[in-house]
Design a protein around this motif. Structure first.
Motif, PDB file in Angstrom:
ATOM      1  N   ASP A  18      -4.017  -1.288  -0.205  1.00  0.00           N
ATOM      2  CA  ASP A  18      -2.984  -1.120  -1.233  1.00  0.00           C
ATOM      3  C   ASP A  18      -1.605  -0.900  -0.607  1.00  0.00           C
ATOM      4  O   ASP A  18      -0.609  -1.465  -1.078  1.00  0.00           O
ATOM      5  N   LEU A  19      -1.541  -0.105   0.442  1.00  0.00           N
ATOM      6  CA  LEU A  19      -0.257   0.146   1.103  1.00  0.00           C
ATOM      7  C   LEU A  19       0.291  -1.119   1.758  1.00  0.00           C
ATOM      8  O   LEU A  19       1.500  -1.379   1.710  1.00  0.00           O
ATOM      9  N   ALA A  20      -0.593  -1.903   2.371  1.00  0.00           N
ATOM     10  CA  ALA A  20      -0.152  -3.156   2.988  1.00  0.00           C
ATOM     11  C   ALA A  20       0.374  -4.119   1.927  1.00  0.00           C
ATOM     12  O   ALA A  20       1.403  -4.773   2.124  1.00  0.00           O
ATOM     13  N   TRP A  31      -5.027  -9.290  -1.627  1.00  0.00           N
ATOM     14  CA  TRP A  31      -5.273  -7.947  -2.153  1.00  0.00           C
ATOM     15  C   TRP A  31      -6.486  -7.945  -3.083  1.00  0.00           C
ATOM     16  O   TRP A  31      -7.351  -7.068  -3.002  1.00  0.00           O
ATOM     17  N   ARG A  59     -10.392   5.219   1.987  1.00  0.00           N
ATOM     18  CA  ARG A  59      -9.213   5.115   2.870  1.00  0.00           C
ATOM     19  C   ARG A  59      -8.883   3.667   3.199  1.00  0.00           C
ATOM     20  O   ARG A  59      -7.730   3.306   3.406  1.00  0.00           O
ATOM     21  N   LEU A  69       1.620  -3.273  -0.990  1.00  0.00           N
ATOM     22  CA  LEU A  69       2.880  -2.708  -1.470  1.00  0.00           C
ATOM     23  C   LEU A  69       4.023  -3.020  -0.510  1.00  0.00           C
ATOM     24  O   LEU A  69       5.122  -3.377  -0.945  1.00  0.00           O
ATOM     25  N   ALA A  70       3.763  -2.921   0.772  1.00  0.00           N
ATOM     26  CA  ALA A  70       4.797  -3.247   1.767  1.00  0.00           C
ATOM     27  C   ALA A  70       5.214  -4.714   1.664  1.00  0.00           C
ATOM     28  O   ALA A  70       6.407  -5.037   1.744  1.00  0.00           O
ATOM     29  N   PHE A  74      -7.077   2.292   0.213  1.00  0.00           N
ATOM     30  CA  PHE A  74      -5.719   2.816   0.243  1.00  0.00           C
ATOM     31  C   PHE A  74      -4.863   2.058   1.258  1.00  0.00           C
ATOM     32  O   PHE A  74      -3.707   1.723   0.984  1.00  0.00           O
ATOM     33  N   LEU A  75      -5.431   1.749   2.409  1.00  0.00           N
ATOM     34  CA  LEU A  75      -4.713   0.996   3.432  1.00  0.00           C
ATOM     35  C   LEU A  75      -4.371  -0.409   2.938  1.00  0.00           C
ATOM     36  O   LEU A  75      -3.257  -0.903   3.151  1.00  0.00           O
TER      37      LEU A  75
END
Length: 75
Positions: free
Chosen positions: A51-53, A30, A45, A55-56, A48-49
């Motif tokens: 960050d979402l990965a 990250w 974007r 977080l998952a 953001f992608l």
């Protein structure tokens, strides 16, 4: 003389090492991808992608660590 861990203890330790590696690897990836994105001017974007990965992966690690903690507490 040291006792050898049982098969269940070895499996538990292996699963906890996987959780620890996921947390450490996710954090490192990250940070690296975030810095690369800043240097190359990636669009928001993509950040953001990433960050979402991350977080998952953290949620997965948290759920698995919690399940392992419950399994150890119940034995």
């Amino acid at each position: 003389m040291a006792r050898q861990p049982t098969a269940a203890q070895a499996a538990f330790a292996r699963q906890m090492r996987v959780v620890a590696l996921v947390i450490a690897g996710t954090t490192l990836l990250w940070l690296v991808l975030g810095e690369i994105g800043r240097q190359y001017g990636w669009e928001a974007r993509y950040a953001f992608l990433i960050d979402l990965a991350a977080l998952a992966a953290y949620v997965w690690a948290l759920i698995n660590a919690w399940q392992l903690w419950r399994k150890r507490r119940d034995t």
